[in-house]
Design a protein around this motif. Structure first.
Motif, short mmCIF file in Angstrom:
data_model
loop_
_atom_site.label_atom_id
_atom_site.label_comp_id
_atom_site.label_asym_id
_atom_site.label_seq_id
_atom_site.Cartn_x
_atom_site.Cartn_y
_atom_site.Cartn_z
N GLU A 77 0.83 -1.21 0.00
CA GLU A 77 0.00 0.00 0.00
C GLU A 77 0.86 1.26 0.00
N ARG A 78 1.88 1.30 0.84
CA ARG A 78 2.76 2.46 0.90
C ARG A 78 3.54 2.61 -0.41
N TYR A 79 3.97 1.49 -0.98
CA TYR A 79 4.68 1.53 -2.26
C TYR A 79 3.80 2.17 -3.33
N ASP A 80 2.54 1.74 -3.37
CA ASP A 80 1.62 2.29 -4.36
C ASP A 80 1.40 3.79 -4.13
N GLN A 81 1.35 4.23 -2.87
CA GLN A 81 1.20 5.66 -2.56
C GLN A 81 2.40 6.45 -3.08
#
Length: 107
Positions: free
Chosen positions: A24-28
């Motif tokens: 999720e953080r990577y996608d953000q």
């Protein structure tokens, strides 16, 4: 050795923290980077750089030719000086002076 250990320790800590942050953080982060790249201000600068490079590309072959010519003349001069203990001939000196002139595209 100490530097290598610090690097490995830092990489391990980064891996653990990155794994905890998850996909999720990577996608953000990826989304934020994409928005920044596609912003009008950044794209304006990208186009300015592309235009500059396209304009200067025509000058590149002459610059390369002149630089290579100078390097060859200097290398030949060094080779001759190493082989013979006498000074270069007047013709060799004239060739060196001509090759060192800026903007010279003759020969």
């Amino acid at each position: 050795m100490r530097g290598k250990l610090l690097f490995v320790a830092g990489a391990a800590v980064g891996f653990v923290l990155g794994a905890r942050a998850g996909r999720e953080r990577y996608d953000q982060l990826k989304e934020a980077a994409t928005r920044a790249w596609q912003s009008p201000a950044v794209q304006k600068q990208v186009h300015a750089v592309e235009d500059f490079v396209a304009e200067k590309a025509g000058e590149f072959p002459d610059t390369v030719y002149i630089t290579v010519k100078r390097a060859i003349v200097r290398a030949n001069q060094r080779r001759r000086e190493a082989r013979a203990p006498y000074p270069p001939s007047p013709a060799a000196e004239a060739a060196i002076r001509q090759a060192e002139r800026p903007g010279d595209t003759s020969s």
